[in-house]
Design an enzyme around this catalytic site. Structure first.
Site, short mmCIF file in Angstrom:
data_model
loop_
_atom_site.label_atom_id
_atom_site.label_comp_id
_atom_site.label_asym_id
_atom_site.label_seq_id
_atom_site.Cartn_x
_atom_site.Cartn_y
_atom_site.Cartn_z
CB SER A 39 1.06 0.27 1.54
OG SER A 39 1.43 1.21 2.53
CG ASP A 347 -4.72 -0.33 7.58
OD1 ASP A 347 -4.32 0.85 7.70
OD2 ASP A 347 -4.31 -1.09 6.68
CG HIS A 350 -2.57 1.69 4.53
ND1 HIS A 350 -2.48 0.47 5.17
CD2 HIS A 350 -1.39 1.87 3.88
CE1 HIS A 350 -1.29 -0.07 4.92
NE2 HIS A 350 -0.61 0.76 4.16
#
Length: 381
Positions: A39, A347, A350
């Site tokens: 991610s 979040d 990240h």
């Protein structure tokens, strides 16, 4: 800070021209990027397979969900900008994609080792590094078959020579470490399987080399013990929290992984002598940002901007953009903060676009890379 970075880049450029007389231009002329990762560099892979990362993801730069788990651009986006290339489309995304200058095989939740749980069970992405390699190999072969047909295929697919001239970026391994935390492994137990993870990562690089890849850009992993989601989901006693607020044993795991990864990169340089390798110390950059956030103009490094509840504004089952039904109407429960441009954590997992931009500037200074060169000179051996 800007002036300092410009001076560093100038010094590095002069130094590189002295150390490497063949380096006389300001760029290696990378025509494409092929990215493998999780991610931290996913530009839409997981979203294409399992549904779009919901708004407010994408709010700052794209002003709409963009497949990225951030309010805006990621480090890989800033790398593309620096090389004068378009943002990478995810290999899995069939809508509006242009692969003429590369492709992104990363998906959020990806691991180096194939996962043994499904994503619906709270496990990792099924698109682990071995799958990403299959996708890359298939892309290499089929892109040339279709490109030979001309027309729109010629416009949307890379030239054959781009595969040997491209920058191959790897940013993966973090989820392999947290996988051990999820099943309550000790620090020593996680360290014990790291060599296997790095065996598979090294083999992946060898496979890309066998397909013609020659320019490799490899990120190490972040200080896990400073990330809100690790602090929330895998707590440690107060005695194991350092003066900055980071979990000491979690960072110990990351440092061990990184030291072993660097040894592998050094070995691959000798083994794959026709390739250039840049090892990037992301750990040190992110640790500096988190532990010196206030000095650098940021706020609340341990609190998620977009989230819900708890000490870190992070709840695993109520992540950024999560909605609830109130009187028959959907209401966003995990909202974005208003001061996102001053935040480090987006979040809890990240980073914000502002943080990613700051991180990229440190990367591009060359001060945290081996060899110490900016991304445009990453073809230098």
């Amino acid at each position: 800070m800007e002036t300092k970075l410009l001076l560093i880049n100038l010094v590095l450029l002069v130094a590189s021209s002295l150390i490497h007389p063949g380096v006389c231009s300001l760029s290696c002329g990378f025509p494409a990027i092929f990215n493998f990762g999780d991610s931290n560099s996913d530009t839409g892979g997981l979203s294409a397979a399992f549904g779009q990362a919901p708004y407010p993801n994408g709010r700052t730069f794209f002003h709409t969900p963009s497949g990225r788990f951030s309010d805006g651009r990621l480090i890989i986006d800033f790398i593309a900008e620096e090389l004068g290339l378009p943002y990478l489309n995810a290999f899995l995304d069939s809508i509006g994609s242009n692969f003429s200058h590369g492709a992104n095989f990363a998906t959020a939740g990806s691991t180096v080792r194939p996962p043994n749980t499904t994503i619906s069970q709270g496990g990792a992405s099924p698109i682990s590094l071995d799958v990403q390699l299959v996708q890359f190999s298939d892309f290499l072969t089929r892109s040339q078959l279709f490109r030979s047909r001309g027309g729109v295929f010629k416009q949307l697919l890379p030239r054959k020579e781009y595969f040997s001239e491209a920058l191959y970026t790897f940013d993966i391994g973090q989820n392999d470490l947290t996988a051990g935390l999820k099943v309550n492994m000790t620090t020593d137990q996680i360290k014990a399987y790291i060599p296997e993870v790095l065996d598979q990562l090294s083999n992946a690089i060898r496979k890309v080399y066998s397909k013609g890849g020659r320019r490799f850009w490899i990120h190490n992993t972040a200080p896990l013990g400073c990330l809100p989601y690790v602090l929330d989901r895998f707590p440690v006693p107060d005695s194991q929290i350092d003066k900055h607020g980071c979990a000491i044993p979690r960072n110990e795991i990351a440092r061990f992984y990184n030291s072993e990864l660097k040894k592998r990169v050094i070995g691959l340089r000798k083994e794959l002598s026709k390739a250039s390798f840049t090892y990037v110390d992301i750990y040190s950059i992110k640790l500096t940002l988190i532990t010196q956030a206030k000095k650098l103009g940021f706020k609340y490094p341990f609190i998620a901007c977009c989230g819900y509840g708890g000490k870190y504004n992070f709840t695993n089952l109520i992540r950024c953009g999560a909605k609830v039904m109130v009187k028959g109407k959907e209401v966003v429960l995990a909202k974005s903060c208003n001061d996102v441009s001053f935040r480090v954590s987006w979040d809890g997992v990240h980073f914000t676009e502002t943080a990613n931009n700051w991180i990229f500037k440190q990367i591009n200074s060359g001060a945290f890379s081996d060899p110490p060169l900016p991304v445009k000179l990453a073809c230098t051996k």
